[in-house]
Design an enzyme around this catalytic site. Structure first.
Site, PDB file in Angstrom:
ATOM      1  N   ASP A  25       3.875 -59.701  80.641  1.00 54.13           N
ATOM      2  CA  ASP A  25       3.131 -58.801  81.432  1.00 54.13           C
ATOM      3  C   ASP A  25       5.108 -57.263  81.225  1.00 54.13           C
ATOM      4  OD1 ASP A  25       0.715 -57.385  82.668  1.00 54.13           O
ATOM      5  OD2 ASP A  25       1.746 -58.393  84.719  1.00 54.13           O
ATOM      6  N   HIS A  42       2.290 -51.948  73.749  1.00 53.30           N
ATOM      7  CA  HIS A  42       1.754 -53.254  72.728  1.00 53.30           C
ATOM      8  C   HIS A  42       2.707 -53.423  71.941  1.00 53.30           C
ATOM      9  CE1 HIS A  42      -0.907 -53.167  76.772  1.00 53.30           C
ATOM     10  NE2 HIS A  42      -1.081 -52.329  76.431  1.00 53.30           N
ATOM     11  N   LEU A 136       6.556 -75.785  65.214  1.00 50.88           N
ATOM     12  CA  LEU A 136       6.325 -75.154  66.212  1.00 50.88           C
ATOM     13  C   LEU A 136       4.760 -75.157  66.702  1.00 50.88           C
ATOM     14  CD1 LEU A 136       7.528 -74.172  69.369  1.00 50.88           C
ATOM     15  CD2 LEU A 136       7.560 -71.862  67.128  1.00 50.88           C
TER      16      LEU A 136
HETATM   17  C1  IPE Z   1      -2.515 -60.960  82.816  1.00 53.89           C
HETATM   18  O1  IPE Z   1      -1.251 -59.540  82.735  1.00 53.89           O
HETATM   19  C2  IPE Z   1      -3.074 -61.278  81.217  1.00 53.89           C
HETATM   20  C3  IPE Z   1      -1.914 -61.436  79.652  1.00 53.89           C
HETATM   21  C4  IPE Z   1      -0.437 -60.849  80.375  1.00 53.89           C
HETATM   22  C5  IPE Z   1      -2.259 -61.197  78.796  1.00 53.89           C
HETATM   23  P1  IPE Z   1      -2.805 -58.896  83.579  1.00 53.89           P
HETATM   24  O2  IPE Z   1      -1.422 -57.682  83.173  1.00 53.89           O
HETATM   25  O3  IPE Z   1      -4.075 -58.369  82.972  1.00 53.89           O
HETATM   26  O4  IPE Z   1      -3.096 -59.241  84.369  1.00 53.89           O
HETATM   27  P2  IPE Z   1      -3.675 -58.905  86.981  1.00 53.89           P
HETATM   28  O5  IPE Z   1      -4.154 -57.518  86.014  1.00 53.89           O
HETATM   29  O6  IPE Z   1      -1.723 -57.893  86.461  1.00 53.89           O
HETATM   30  O7  IPE Z   1      -3.332 -60.110  87.580  1.00 53.89           O
HETATM   31  C1  IPE Z   2       0.535 -57.540  79.402  1.00 50.58           C
HETATM   32  O1  IPE Z   2       1.292 -55.783  79.671  1.00 50.58           O
HETATM   33  C2  IPE Z   2      -0.543 -57.130  77.809  1.00 50.58           C
HETATM   34  C3  IPE Z   2      -1.978 -57.202  78.279  1.00 50.58           C
HETATM   35  C4  IPE Z   2      -2.370 -57.644  79.289  1.00 50.58           C
HETATM   36  C5  IPE Z   2      -2.529 -56.830  76.469  1.00 50.58           C
HETATM   37  P1  IPE Z   2       0.301 -54.938  80.488  1.00 50.58           P
HETATM   38  O2  IPE Z   2      -0.827 -53.779  79.955  1.00 50.58           O
HETATM   39  O3  IPE Z   2      -0.608 -55.892  81.526  1.00 50.58           O
HETATM   40  O4  IPE Z   2       1.499 -53.901  81.279  1.00 50.58           O
HETATM   41  P2  IPE Z   2       1.012 -53.840  82.834  1.00 50.58           P
HETATM   42  O5  IPE Z   2       0.981 -54.700  83.414  1.00 50.58           O
HETATM   43  O6  IPE Z   2      -0.059 -51.822  82.598  1.00 50.58           O
HETATM   44  O7  IPE Z   2       2.685 -52.823  83.099  1.00 50.58           O
HETATM   45 MG    MG Z   3      -0.084 -56.093  83.225  1.00 52.64          MG
END
Ligand code: IPE
Ligand code: IPE
Ligand code: MG
Length: 247
Positions: A25, A42, A136
């Site tokens: 995240d 990303h 793995l």
């Molecule tokens: C969780 O992250 C999902 C992934 C890392 C793929 P999100 O960014 O979607 O989660 P919330 O919305 O902060 O809970």
């Molecule tokens: C995690 O990063 C990747 C996915 C959930 C696909 P985010 O896109 O949720 O990044 P933040 O949480 O907005 O910083």
């Molecule tokens: Mg996120």
């Protein structure tokens, strides 16, 4: 400490988690801090995936589960979803041969029928290409939601009972676990969530029952193998009791 010094520390302390799961995240915040569009966050997160795969191989972790795209993430703007899908395809294209050479078995867990076109083809290809590897196991959770997985398991059990293949009194924890996407995986020993968020976000609700949690403040694109080794070092100092008294 350098990554290799940290790795020595990890090895010195013995207990390597068999299964490490990561909620990757913070890509969006990483991009925003740099005034970049979210997809570039990303993209930058891809190298962290490479880092943790290599770190897991070095440390001797057997299963690495990465939460890459949740079922709820389908509600994001379509530009972002499209960018994530092409990055998935690009990652597989770039890394498949290397993963194969490293002895990594890739599996994709989730409602993958929602993946389309090139992304779906790439996923099927890498899963088939690496199916024989055992060093793995890399579980990529894509289009995954834990509640949906649990509902699916209940549906599969209901079908088996209705068809007379299973008696109601045979429905136990093992019967349930066998119908999850993770059927042949041990439960995670360690769950890492990056970017400081302190929640599970519908990831592996059943499987995390006794998993040790590690919240890292580091945003995913900045997360490297040293961060993984630090999390394992922290794990090695935990006392896992599973509801029993300490020995
Ligand atoms: C969780 O992250 C999902 C992934 C890392 C793929 P999100 O960014 O979607 O989660 P919330 O919305 O902060 O809970
Ligand atoms: C995690 O990063 C990747 C996915 C959930 C696909 P985010 O896109 O949720 O990044 P933040 O949480 O907005 O910083
Ligand atoms: Mg996120």
């Amino acid at each position: 400490m350098t990554p290799s010094e940290l790795l020595d520390q990890v090895r010195l302390h013995g207990a390597i988690p068999r299964h490490v799961a990561i909620i990757m995240d913070g890509n969006g915040r990483w991009a925003r801090e740099r005034m970049l569009p979210r997809p570039l966050g990303h993209r930058s997160g891809m190298k962290s995936v490479r880092e943790v795969v290599e770190g897991a191989l070095q440390a001797g972790v057997e299963f690495l589960s990465l939460f890459a795209f949740s079922q709820e993430n389908w509600q994001r703007p379509s530009v972002e979803i499209n960018a994530l899908m092409s990055l998935l395809e690009e990652y597989i294209q770039r890394e498949a041969d290397e993963l194969e050479a490293q002895g990594v078995r890739v599996r994709v867990l989730g409602d993958i029928d929602r993946l389309q076109g090139a992304a779906r083809a790439a996923v099927d290809r890498v899963v088939a290409q690496t199916a024989g590897n055992r060093k793995l196991t890399l579980n990529l959770f894509i289009s995954y939601g834990s509640r949906a997985e649990l509902a699916r398991a209940a549906r599969l059990i209901a079908e088996d009972v209705a068809a007379g293949r299973l008696r109601p009194d045979e429905v136990d924890e093992a019967a349930f676990a066998q119908r999850l996407y993770t059927a042949d995986c041990p439960d995670p020993d360690l769950l890492i969530r990056t970017s400081g968020e302190q929640r599970i976000s519908n990831f592996l609700l059943w499987q995390l029952a006794y998993t040790e949690l590690f919240i890292s403040p580091v945003l995913w694109p900045d997360f490297g193998r040293s961060n993984l080794f630090e999390a394992i070092r922290d794990y090695q100092n935990r006392e896992r009791r599973f509801g029993r008294v300490a020995v």
